[in-house]
Scaffold this active site. Structure first.
Site, PDB file in Angstrom:
ATOM      1  CE  LYS A 197      -2.938   2.545   3.239  1.00 58.59           C
ATOM      2  NZ  LYS A 197      -2.110   3.299   4.185  1.00 58.59           N
TER       3      LYS A 197
ATOM      4  NE  ARG B 149      -1.230  12.126   6.711  1.00 53.54           N
ATOM      5  CZ  ARG B 149      -1.687  13.042   7.491  1.00 53.54           C
ATOM      6  NH1 ARG B 149      -2.819  12.915   8.087  1.00 53.54           N
ATOM      7  NH2 ARG B 149      -1.003  14.117   7.699  1.00 53.54           N
TER       8      ARG B 149
ATOM      9  CG  ASP C 116      -4.502   5.466   9.798  1.00 59.02           C
ATOM     10  OD1 ASP C 116      -5.680   5.116   9.739  1.00 59.02           O
ATOM     11  OD2 ASP C 116      -3.550   4.728   9.566  1.00 59.02           O
TER      12      ASP C 116
END
Length: 437
Positions: free
Chosen positions: A23, A98, A122
């Site tokens: 990721k 983000r 997050d």
């Protein structure tokens, strides 16, 4: 209606599991396609929310995206619609992700301006973006921040190479500055640069596109600016956080598992950190084989003092796996101090493990002492909410090892980072299903 996982734990698993593409690499690599008009083909892209959202944003910029097969895409950014970056839609879309911060470097390098809404992502403590913007300013960009609109703007007539000393070895910050510097005039030196494998992958890919970056893998990157970049093909590394998670899962459930195609040379200290907890694992070709173990015993330091596991910038231990180490330690023999140095609220999920019967003392927001139960008293199933991606995966492993039924809510957080996790776990014998609540 929200989705949840229902898990019946305490079952031994067995078989092979293959990690998804990384990721954190995907978010950098995908932004780099904006640096060239030519085609860039990328494979092993994980099919997860955060990455798909970024691909959608690229399409909104009028990047031509062709899907060649599973996880295999071609991107062509020859007719970028730059006005989209100033639009209300982008303010909305960019704020949800983000990873969208890393379009700033490529946009600034190629178009001389870039904008960004304050990004989300997050909740793991303050992740400031100062490093990114300081780097751009050093290269010659003008930076403004509109507080009312929560909107960042960057403009540069011309970027010029410079010696930049980063305040912190930020991975995304380093990536962003490298992507701006590859098309700047002259030489840029970035000291205290992050050197994670994902960043090395980005630099190698940029070099194949015609960039001139040396010092890859060290904390001093030298970038000689070039006039333009060309297309390339790139295959992403497997996700090291998944690999570490499956090692932990095997140990906690006393299972015999083979993790396929792990790119062993890029795992750094991860295998040995799990070995310190007493977990047996061996390298077989490019796979990791973990035998079924009834018990595992935490090693002490040579002088007999209690083991400490803490995170550090690469090549230290990645903070993304500390929550997994913590969970695995709850069933080890012995004690360990987990010291989360880099983020300040990533340990708050331990209350859920304590509810399950784990013996943990939360010393402060950064440190937790785990007293292992040596598999004598299994964890108890319970109902819980996943606070962030990495803790969500740790709680999943706890639930798979626990006796009885567990429900994990807010699994959107887990889906943001892990592809088809329930299906892949069922394939090795886990009792996990999605339910609507």
């Amino acid at each position: 209606m929200s989705n949840a996982f229902e898990i019946r734990g305490g079952k031994k698993l067995s078989g092979e599991i293959t990690p998804q593409g990384a990721k954190n690499e995907a978010l950098q690599i995908l932004c780099a396609v904006l640096l060239t008009e030519d085609e860039v083909r990328i494979s092993n892209i994980p099919d997860i929310k955060d990455v798909n959202k970024l691909i959608d944003i690229l399409q909104d910029f009028n990047v031509k995206v062709t899907k060649n097969g599973k996880g295999d895409y071609t991107f062509k950014a020859d007719e970028v619609n730059f006005d989209y970056i100033k639009s209300q839609e982008f303010k909305k879309d960019g704020a949800k992700l983000r990873g969208s911060v890393m379009i700033l470097g490529p946009m600034l390098a190629r178009f001389g301006e870039a904008y960004l809404p304050t990004p989300g992502g997050d909740k793991i403590g303050r992740r400031r973006l100062d490093t990114h913007f300081q780097g751009f300013v050093e290269l010659g960009a003008e930076f403004t921040y509109d507080e009312e609109e929560a909107y960042y703007s960057l403009r540069a007539k011309e970027l010029k190479g410079k010696f930049i000393l980063l305040e912190e070895a930020s991975v995304t910050g380093t990536a962003n500055i490298v992507m701006a510097a590859v098309l700047a005039k002259g030489k840029t030196s970035i000291y205290n640069a992050a050197c994670e494998p994902y960043l090395q992958q980005l630099c190698k890919m940029l070099n194949r596109m015609g960039a001139n970056i040396s010092g890859i893998g060290s904390n001093l990157l030298i970038v000689e600016g070039v006039d333009k970049l060309n297309g390339t093909d790139h295959r992403m590394l497997p996700d090291m956080v998944e690999i570490g998670s499956w090692i932990g899962l095997a140990a906690m459930t006393k299972s015999e598992i083979t993790i396929k195609d792990v790119n062993w040379n890029e795992l750094g200290v991860i295998p040995n950190t799990f070995r310190k907890l007493g977990i047996e694992l061996e390298q077989r070709g490019d796979d990791i084989y973990i035998p079924s173990q009834e018990n595992y015993k935490i090693q002490k330091f040579i002088d007999g003092s209690i083991l400490t596991v803490s995170d550090a910038p690469w090549p230290g231990f990645t903070p993304d796996l500390l929550s997994i180490i913590l969970v695995v330690a709850t069933q080890a023999k012995g004690s360990v101090l987990i010291h989360q140095k880099m983020f300040e609220s990533r340990l708050f999920f331990v209350d859920k493990l304590i509810d399950m019967g784990a013996q943990i003392i939360l010393c402060d927001p950064h440190r937790a002492t785990v007293i292992g139960m040596n598999q004598e008293t299994p964890l108890r199933g319970t109902s819980m909410v996943s606070p962030d991606i990495r803790a969500g995966n740790a709680l999943l492993i706890a639930a798979l090892s626990a006796e009885g039924k567990s429900i994990i809510q807010n699994i959107e957080q887990i889906d943001r980072g892990y592809e088809n996790i329930d299906e892949r776990l069922r394939a090795i014998g886990a009792d996990i299903r999605r339910i609507e609540q």
